[in-house]
Scaffold this motif. Sequence first.
Motif: not given
Length: 385
Positions: A214-215, A237, A269, A271
């Motif tokens: 995840e970013y 998202l 977050s 994903s």
Amino acid sequence: MSLLFLPALIAAVLVSASAADTVRGYVVDPINELAVTDVDVSFSVLGESGGVDEILRKSVDEDGRFEFSGPFLKSGLAFTLTAFYRGVPYPSSLLKVGEQREVVLEVFEPTHDPDDIHIMAEHLILTLQAGTLEVTQLLHVDNTGERTFVGTGHGVERLVTEFRIPKGAFGLESHSGEFARADARSLFDTQPLAPGTSQIGFSFMVSAADFPGEYVHSALYPTDVLDVYVHPSDIHLHTPFIDRGTITFQKREYHLYRLENLRPGQSDSISLPLTRPMRWVLKWSGLGLAIVAATSLLSRRSPTPLASGDDGTEEIVELVDPGVGPDASRAELDQRRQVLLSQLAAIERGGGHKNRKAGAQRRRRQRLMGQAVAVYQLLEKARQE
């Protein structure tokens, strides 16, 4: 000198003098509408490489005025002026000689307080491809105050607008100015922010090996709108992200999501579907190639491909007993790594793939590769503890 040539010489001097032009103006603080006197102003022209080359610099007079003249000033010459005040440069836009009567340069008092900085709009572009996450951030930054935000430090060591990036980010590229990386996760734009709006842009990459799945976007300043563009476009998202549909640019389709009114310190977050098993396959496959490169350097030979079968197909390097215990220290693991690399290098130097013992050499090389990868895994685990 013959008197016959005197009129021609006088005419040439007059023509040269008339061809030269003058650039003049003054420096002002627009907040209190007063002229500023302790300022230097530089005159620069466009260089052959596309940048700007400073030709001359001088201090303003007691009225905050400056003037540049000389034979190098030809009508239509493109130039820029930059006022230097309290260590901060204030450049003009691109100008041309003869197209303005005076140039007014505005300067502001500096501040280290970021309270007047907020993000009007941020575009976060996430592109997943070939085991790599490519990240681009484009921001419209607004300084609503009356002073220039200068951050900390000065000159080339100045740290102004701060950003958070993933720990394993690499390939950093600026699209607006200079950046300084304070540590593994802290990135700073070094350009002071004068009152009004500025644009900041940069990009970087994260390898699959260093991507946790995840970013995490961290807002360090109040942000009106964050638009997240995700490729491939079938990535979905969930709340609190607002689905804005798909959009195509740079010949790729992205799914656009939006967040609004982000507060400082807020983290969100994102994903992304790069599963852990796939990340580990990519990671250790890449490590196998790195080991091949390292042994080729030690043996001073061209790198031999990863182990392959008799039919020429590539074989998977399987992890085997590394030859050290699971509780080995980092020093012991590093020593074992050096031994394995030396043994692999010896095989490379021997050219075993071309003699009658090729099969045995190939099997030994494959076993050493498996041991080396296992040692690297233990070393990484030791570093993380």
